[in-house]
Design an enzyme around this catalytic site. Structure first.
Site, short mmCIF file in Angstrom:
data_model
loop_
_atom_site.label_atom_id
_atom_site.label_comp_id
_atom_site.label_asym_id
_atom_site.label_seq_id
_atom_site.Cartn_x
_atom_site.Cartn_y
_atom_site.Cartn_z
N HIS A 103 0.85 -1.20 0.00
CA HIS A 103 0.00 0.00 0.00
C HIS A 103 0.87 1.24 0.00
O HIS A 103 1.98 1.24 0.53
CB HIS A 103 -0.95 0.02 1.20
CG HIS A 103 -0.28 -0.20 2.52
ND1 HIS A 103 0.07 -1.46 2.98
CD2 HIS A 103 0.12 0.66 3.48
CE1 HIS A 103 0.65 -1.34 4.15
NE2 HIS A 103 0.71 -0.07 4.48
N HIS A 106 0.83 5.22 1.18
CA HIS A 106 0.15 6.22 2.02
C HIS A 106 0.18 7.56 1.28
O HIS A 106 1.25 7.99 0.83
CB HIS A 106 0.91 6.44 3.33
CG HIS A 106 1.02 5.24 4.22
ND1 HIS A 106 0.32 5.11 5.39
CD2 HIS A 106 1.78 4.11 4.13
CE1 HIS A 106 0.64 3.97 5.99
NE2 HIS A 106 1.53 3.34 5.24
#
Ligand code: AMP
Length: 142
Positions: A102, A104
């Protein structure tokens, strides 16, 4: 470490756990971090099972970064921010705590505070998160 398909983010993408979703397409999925470091802190994930940036093929990574590129200015605008940080951790030693890749997106305001990464002190109120998600979704749809 092999990819664990029971990780929290895999379950969120599969719809088995709730999230404050802001965007999805065929390749990516984005939702708010529940312990935001800044208002509007968003996580952008590939749908494909990948533990970290070394575990994903180049084409899928390009799709992921295209989504990051698309969402970052929308999030900045929705949050009335002045800039943004991108962060991406690979491995526990680097600070990764959820082992589905992922990125951010952290909107930043001039003089605004950047809270600690992954601190439970930052746990956000559900209603506040939903209000932020609605602002971001509206900007994406505009
Ligand atoms: P990382 O350290 O890069 O693996 O970041 C994991 C991030 O996921 C942290 O910033 C956490 O606050 C966030 N997080 C953990 N559980 C959830 C969840 N259920 N929904 C949204 N964000 C989460």
């Amino acid at each position: 470490m092999a990819y664990d398909d029971q990780n929290i983010f895999a379950k969120i993408i599969a719809g088995e756990l709730p999230c404050h979703k802001v965007y999805e397409d065929d390749h990516s999925f984005a939702f708010l971090d529940i312990m935001p470091r800044t208002a509007g802190h968003t996580l952008v994930l590939p749908r494909t099972a990948a533990e970290n940036i070394l575990d994903i093929d180049a084409e899928s990574l390009a799709h992921l970064m295209a989504t990051v590129r698309k969402l970052a200015p929308k999030i900045v605008k929705a949050m009335d921010a002045d800039g943004f940080i991108l962060q991406q951790f690979n491995g526990a030693a680097a600070g990764q705590t959820v082992f589905h890749l992922h990125v951010h997106i952290l909107p930043r305001k001039e003089g605004g505070r950047l809270k600690h990464h992954g601190s439970e002190d930052n746990m956000a109120d559900e209603k506040d998160l939903e209000a932020v998600a609605a602002r971001i979704r509206a900007e994406i749809d505009a």
